[in-house]
Design an enzyme around this catalytic site. Structure first.
Site, PDB file in Angstrom:
ATOM      1  N   GLY A 617       0.818  -1.191   0.000  1.00 26.66           N
ATOM      2  CA  GLY A 617       0.000   0.000   0.000  1.00 26.66           C
ATOM      3  C   GLY A 617       0.864   1.258   0.000  1.00 26.66           C
ATOM      4  N   PHE A 618       2.038   1.113   0.525  1.00 29.94           N
ATOM      5  CA  PHE A 618       2.963   2.217   0.655  1.00 29.94           C
ATOM      6  C   PHE A 618       3.556   2.612  -0.690  1.00 29.94           C
ATOM      7  CE2 PHE A 618       7.273   3.668   1.261  1.00 29.94           C
ATOM      8  CZ  PHE A 618       7.148   4.586   2.275  1.00 29.94           C
ATOM      9  N   LYS A 635      12.445   0.895  -1.067  1.00 32.87           N
ATOM     10  CA  LYS A 635      10.992   1.025  -0.942  1.00 32.87           C
ATOM     11  C   LYS A 635      10.641   2.488  -1.143  1.00 32.87           C
ATOM     12  CE  LYS A 635       8.026   0.347   3.000  1.00 32.87           C
ATOM     13  NZ  LYS A 635       7.728  -0.562   4.098  1.00 32.87           N
ATOM     14  N   ASP A 733       2.058  -5.920  12.657  1.00 29.60           N
ATOM     15  CA  ASP A 733       1.682  -6.468  11.349  1.00 29.60           C
ATOM     16  C   ASP A 733       2.530  -7.697  11.019  1.00 29.60           C
ATOM     17  OD1 ASP A 733       0.110  -6.662   9.120  1.00 29.60           O
ATOM     18  OD2 ASP A 733       1.238  -5.164   7.963  1.00 29.60           O
TER      19      ASP A 733
END
Ligand SMILES: *[C@@H]1O[C@H](CO)[C@@H](O)[C@H](O)[C@H]1NC(C)=O
Ligand SMILES: *[C@@H]1O[C@H](CO)[C@@H](O)[C@H](O)[C@H]1NC(C)=O
Ligand SMILES: *[C@@H]1O[C@H](CO)[C@@H](O)[C@H](O)[C@H]1NC(C)=O
Ligand SMILES: *[C@@H]1O[C@H](CO)[C@@H](O)[C@H](O)[C@H]1NC(C)=O
Ligand SMILES: *[C@@H]1O[C@H](CO)[C@@H](O)[C@H](O)[C@H]1NC(C)=O
Ligand SMILES: *[C@@H]1O[C@H](CO)[C@@H](O)[C@H](O)[C@H]1NC(C)=O
Length: 938
Positions: A617-618, A635, A733
């Protein structure tokens, strides 16, 4: 079972042993102890090359026999020796062995008044590795012409390197004349196993030609067959014909030995030999017993009615071998038996013809062994390797010989070890103060994972302090005072000090920079710093010439700048502090070990964001290479989404604080205008989920042992977050797609975007404005209360454990969505383990171990958090499972003998046991599982 640390030591042994190749082409090691003036020579008798012992030991003093004993007719091997006047234990290190193979060890002793005192030592002990071999009694005369004492043992070696140690027991100075090692075929002497060795009491060759010892090259294993004959009792028989070889021969006596035999002069007479039970051979406690092997070959071509038949009895009990007839003319044969009756103080073997026999009994040779146990376990492998490397690096003398911790009474000076039952000893403390250590601090210290206390004070150590020491979980005190260390105190250690886990003494290191701010500034911003420093100096100059007002103004400005620097360098201790410090202030991320990248640099590193490794989602994660070739994962926050800025910053903050081998580490970050990115270490093997689903990059089904290891590693990473960080961090998470594997298939927890600090002081526990979760993994209690706790991570890890056991995803879609927890709980409650465990592993596991992991998983996923174990409990329990599984390792020795039977006659070719093939299944199967339905989007 046996750890393979010796393999590593081998490289090291290269240093200690001057890189000399120890083995000859047959795998023999032939050491002439105390040999000086030449490196090696060819032995007259065997034509084997004997070498000096200088490369095998670093202690002791070489001697020649006294002049009156240094006689030309003596074997060259025994004319010199090495004596060990200092220290209790002194050792020879024999390398290049093959762990799990069987070897014959032989040591030779001839006193020969080498010390001019004419006083033989009464006794000293000999060890092979950490297992007692024998007490050596030099006052006994040997059997050969030199009257040397020779001791021999057949053992399976647990490591690639073995130490033979002489231990002074107060009976005089130990010495040794020769040391030999011969590899044996694994099928020979099946009674010698990983747990039991054979100590030779006697090996006799009846009617030896010319009364000589038979050895190499007649015996390819170079056993010594001593001659035995007695013309008053026995008639001798010889042949020059070949004795047939047979398949599966377990002893392979040499032909020359079998070509001679004796029979009683009187046809109705018997052949007898015996031995006394001698407890001192087994370290004052009786051993497990004895092994006798009789070699019986028919050397006469018998006529029609002739019958040679005899009973072999022990202590008048005729049941050992009744009515034995050798299998045929010139046909190899032997009988053997183990004798373990503890009530006998002596044994007498009698070989006597039966009433029906027309011929007297015969025998060619016999061997007699005392069985010794070889079950002592030395120091934990990684610790032993590390401390051996430390010894080699600094040339530590002390009593650092043999095993570091075992036996306790001979542990190395300056070491303390833990001796927990059932575990190999581990090193808990090292004191090397005032030991004259030079050069830098060995990285091997950081491999001593049980280390609590490290004292290297008052040496001449140089270089910087390795940050790797911060990875030692139990380390509480490091004393480095009184050295020549330079650099600054690394951040990992500083963190542990700040958190109160560690005391670091570093006084009296003139070049060590201990003020963290000034160190960083010195390193990172030399030029700017120069300005800040020179400004006040300038100001002072100005005072004189200009005005006090100007001075006041300038000083104030300077102080403000200084205090801003301070704030950025000290790591925030809780989330609140962090959140205040990152808003727009780039400095908040500028922490010492993390590099800051520009967007342009990232473009170059990723080759224009060319290859996508994954997506969340990032944003996307890209493959990249730094200038030095290090592969990294980048990332990049997708700026189409507003979501994630906070998570990005949170993760960056967290990652700068945490360092653990089971947490993915950050190499750097980018905050360049609207671009934000994190640069991580590259995890070559992708996610644990891919591997469980057998769609891993290498394909194939993950073996149980690997699953177990990854489970433990994941738990260790989380345990560090929960207990190694202050305040504790909650990952929030945990899932199989957030556990990544590196090239060595080591698991590391990734993705700290949702990680939160757990604040006990504020009783609220709450930092959650949003409920973060992935379906299937979320703690029901957290879901209900919106209060995450460390037990929420425990729950999620429990789900991962179930995935590892079952090979199934967190949510099963067939026939309708069911959580794996429910699915497994129902089946396990009925005891249906087989229906739960991943069938693709095809039984490559110990079912008890799998049960245990399943049980841990069920406890972790208990409905109420109070019922769940802590992460530290999970680690401890998984550790036990790993040990259990490692204990299951296929051992090297084959099926084992039928030696417990009372009768073992070798008559014809036997088929050897097919050894159990317990290798792990690695067969590739087409995955039958549905794709992971767990959404990754947040
Ligand atoms: C032993 O004798 C040899 C000569 O045979 C000589 O080279 C060597 O140095 C002697 N060793 C000692 C310890 O005296
Ligand atoms: C060594 O052997 C001799 C001769 O058998 C014996 O008298 C002596 O007690 C033995 N010494 C030790 C320490 O066992
Ligand atoms: C035994 O000794 C004799 C005479 O010394 C010699 O000729 C013969 O070769 C020897 N035999 C063996 C097998 O060594
Ligand atoms: C042979 O042995 C038997 C029994 O031990 C004995 O009676 C006999 O006299 C012996 N014969 C000779 C020739 O020694
Ligand atoms: C000896 O021979 C007899 C007759 O041949 C036989 O019955 C007996 O079983 C034999 N004894 C042994 C011990 O073989
Ligand atoms: C360090 O080395 C110097 C010379 O190299 C020596 O004089 C000094 O004694 C050494 N210090 C220690 C503590 O070993």
């Amino acid at each position: 079972m046996a750890p393979r640390w010796w393999l590593l030591i081998l490289c090291l042994a290269g240093n200690i042993l001057h890189g000399r190749a120890q083995l000859d082409s047959r795998g023999f090691i032939n050491i002439d102890c105390g040999l000086q003036g030449e490196e090696s020579y060819i032995d007259d008798e065997t034509k084997l090359v004997y070498v000096s012992d200088a490369g095998f030991t670093d202690t002791g003093t070489p001697y020649n026999l006294s002049a009156e004993n240094f006689l030309p007719w003596r074997s060259r091997n025994v004319r010199s020796l090495r004596s060990f006047p200092d220290g209790v234990r002194n050792c020879y290190t024999l390398g290049s062995l093959v762990s799990g193979l069987k070897y014959l060890f032989r040591a030779t002793f001839l006193y020969g008044n080498y010390d001019g005192l004419n006083k033989r030592p009464a006794s000293f002990d000999l060890y092979i590795g950490v297992n007692f071999w024998t007490a050596v009694n030099i006052s006994l005369w040997g059997l050969d012409q030199d009257n040397r004492v020779t001791v021999e043992a057949i053992v399976v070696v647990p490591h690639n390197l073995v130490q033979v140690c002489l231990v002074n027991t107060g009976g005089g100075t130990p010495f040794i004349s020769g040391l030999e090692l011969r590899p044996l075929k694994m099928s020979l002497y099946p009674q010698a196993t990983a747990e039991l060795g054979l100590f030779l009491l006697r090996r006799r060759n009846f009617a030896a030609i010319n009364g000589t010892i038979i050895r190499f090259p007649d015996d390819p294993y170079d056993r010594l067959w001593y001659p035995r004959s007695d013309a008053t009792m026995w008639a001798e028989m010889t042949t020059t014909e070949r004795v047939d070889d047979v398949d599966g021969d377990e002893f392979e006596a040499p032909m020359a030995v079998l070509q001679t035999a004796i029979k009683p002069l009187n046809a109705s007479g018997s052949i007898r030999f015996g031995w006394e039970v001698a407890p001192e051979l087994n370290n004052a406690s009786p051993g497990p017993g004895y092994l006798a092997v009789l070699h019986l070959v028919e050397l006469e071509l018998l006529g029609g009615d002739a019958l040679r038949q005899f009973n072999i009895s022990v202590n008048h009990d005729e049941s050992w071998v009744p009515g034995y007839t050798p299998p045929g003319y010139l046909r190899r044969a032997y009988v053997y038996n183990k004798f373990t009756n503890p009530s006998h103080s002596s044994y007498i073997v009698t070989i006597k013809a039966t009433a029906n026999s027309t011929l007297p009994p015969i025998i060619s040779a016999y061997e007699l062994f005392s069985i010794i146990t070889t079950t002592n376990i030395g120091t934990e492998s990684q610790d032993a390797t590390a401390v051996m490397a430390i010894k080699a690096k600094y040339g530590v003398q002390k009593n650092w010989m043999g095993d570091p911790c075992f036996p306790k009474t001979m542990a190395w000076d300056g070491l303390n070890c833990s001796y927990a039952a059932a575990n190999p000893p581990g090193i808990t403390s090292i004191n090397l103060s005032f030991s004259g250590l030079n050069s830098d601090i060995s990285s091997s210290f950081a491999h001593l994972k049980a280390l609590q206390y490290l004292d290297l004070s008052n040496n001449n150590l140089t270089g910087s302090i390795p940050d790797a020491l911060s990875q030692l979980p139990s380390l509480t005190v490091i004393d480095l005072s009184g050295n020549q260390l330079s650099g600054s105190i690394p951040s990992g250690l500083l963190k542990r000090i700040q958190d109160g886990f560690l005391v670091l003494r570093h006084g009296n290191n003139p070049n060590l920079c201990t003020d963290r701010n000034s160190c960083q500034l010195a390193a990172k911003r030399k030029s700017k710093l120069a300005i800040y420093v020179s400004v006040p100096i300038l100001v002072i100059v100005l005072i004189v010439s200009v005005s006090l007002l100007v001075l006041f103004f300038l000083r104030r400005r300077n102080q403000q700048q200084g205090s801003m620097k301070n704030r950025t360098a000290v790591k925030p201790q809780n989330e609140e502090a962090m959140s205040t410090s990152y808003g727009g202030d780039d400095d908040s991320l500028r922490l010492v070990e993390n590099r800051r990248f520009t967007y342009k640099e990232l473009e170059r590193i990723t080759n224009g964001f060319d290859r996508v490794l994954g997506e969340g989602g990032f944003g996307r994660v890209y493959d990249g290479f730094l200038e030095d070739g290090t592969q990294v994962a980048v990332k990049l926050r997708s700026h189409s989404s507003n979501q994630g800025v906070k998570e990005f910053l949170a993760e960056a903050q967290i990652l700068t604080r945490i360092h653990h081998k089971n947490l993915v580490s950050m190499i750097g970050y980018c905050k360049d205008r609207e671009y934000m990115a994190l640069v991580y270490e590259y995890m070559a093997q992708g996610t644990l989920r891919e591997h469980i689903a057998a769609s891993g990059r290498n394909g194939g089904c993950l073996p149980w042992r690997q699953r177990l290891k990854n489970a433990l590693e994941s738990a260790q990473g989380l345990e560090y977050l929960h207990t190694g960080c202050n305040p504790p961090l909650i990952h929030r998470d945990v899932k199989a797609t957030n556990i990544l594997l590196n090239a060595r298939l080591e698991a590391k927890i990734a993705d700290f975007g949702l990680t939160k600090a757990f604040d006990y002081h504020n009783n609220t526990h709450l930092f959650t404005n949003t409920l973060a979760f992935t379906p299937g993994y979320v703690d029901p209690e957290y879901q209900a209360t919106m209060q995450p706790t460390t037990k929420s991570d425990v729950y999620s890890l429990g789900v991962v454990l179930l995935e590892l056991v079952t090979g199934k995803p967190a949510i099963l879609s067939d026939p309708e969505p069911t959580s794996i927890v429910q699915w497994a709980r129902q089946r396990l409650a009925r005891g249906n383990m087989e229906g739960v465990v991943d069938a693709r592993m095809q039984g490559g596991y110990d079912i008890n171990g799998v049960w245990k992991v399943a049980e841990i998983a069920l406890k972790c996923t208990a409905q109420g958090s109070a019922q769940r174990p802590t992460m530290a409990d999970v680690v401890a329990q998984l550790q036990e499972c790993v040990e259990l599984e490692e204990g299951r390792a296929p051992s090297f020795h084959t099926g084992g003998s039928s030696g417990d039977d009372n009768y073992n006659a070798y008559t014809s070719a036997q088929s050897t046991d097919v050894s159990n093939n317990t290798a792990f299944e690695t067969e590739l199967r087409i995955p039958t599982l549905a794709a992971d339905p767990g959404p990754t989007a947040r």
